[in-house]
Design a protein around this motif. Structure first.
Motif, PDB file in Angstrom:
ATOM      1  N   GLU A  60      -1.712   8.354   6.359  1.00  0.00           N
ATOM      2  CA  GLU A  60      -1.333   7.673   5.123  1.00  0.00           C
ATOM      3  C   GLU A  60      -1.410   8.651   3.960  1.00  0.00           C
ATOM      4  N   THR A  78      -5.829  13.268   3.696  1.00  0.00           N
ATOM      5  CA  THR A  78      -5.760  12.526   4.958  1.00  0.00           C
ATOM      6  C   THR A  78      -5.201  13.372   6.094  1.00  0.00           C
ATOM      7  N   LYS A  98      -4.112  10.608  -0.112  1.00  0.00           N
ATOM      8  CA  LYS A  98      -4.070   9.147  -0.290  1.00  0.00           C
ATOM      9  C   LYS A  98      -4.819   8.790  -1.549  1.00  0.00           C
TER      10      LYS A  98
END
Length: 159
Positions: free
Chosen positions: A82, A139, A159
């Motif tokens: 993500e 991430t 993220k």
């Protein structure tokens, strides 16, 4: 771009430690490579479609299936992580640390502040720091140390 500019770029590339270089500007596009193995790999797919007519179809399927699977696996791993992608603004060699004996600028899970150095990209013997575009958490790191990166290649996900 005129011929003298192209010759100058070729000479600088030849003297540099870069293995690949590409330049695109409007209608002009240049690609230099010192990687002989890669050139062979890029030219080998063109002859393969001609060969399958004389070779049983089982062999080409066996050759193409791993490539398709590799693409699917890399796409799946990219979709799992993500965050926003930080892309390379130039062509060069990516460095994850300031030196061989220094710690990496960031690791997966690190909290970063806007402007903090994520990666350094060396281009034409100039070290370019790539800053974090926003505050967040790393991430995913998408490049290896000393990997050749192209313009627009994903470097880090935040993220």
């Amino acid at each position: 771009m005129n011929l003298n500019e192209i010759k100058d770029l070729m000479a600088q590339f030849d003297q540099s430690s870069l293995k690949e270089f590409s330049y695109k500007n409007g209608t002009d596009e240049l690609v230099f490579s010192k990687n002989e193995a890669k050139l062979v790999a890029e030219t080998s797919p063109a002859p393969q479609p001609v060969v399958p007519a004389a070779v049983p179809t089982v062999a080409p399927q066996a050759q193409t299936t791993p490539a398709v699977e590799a693409v699917s696996e890399s796409s799946a791993s990219e979709s799992v992580a993500e965050g926003d992608l930080v892309e390379s603004p130039l062509v060069g060699v990516a460095y994850l640390a300031a030196g061989p004996d220094k710690p990496n600028f960031v690791s997966v899970g690190d909290t970063v502040k806007k402007g903090q150095t994520l990666v350094i990209i060396e281009a034409m013997k100039v070290m370019n720091e790539i800053p974090a575009p926003k505050d967040g958490v790393v991430t995913e790191i998408l490049v290896e140390n000393e990997e050749m990166v192209e313009f627009g290649k994903g470097l880090v996900r935040i993220k």
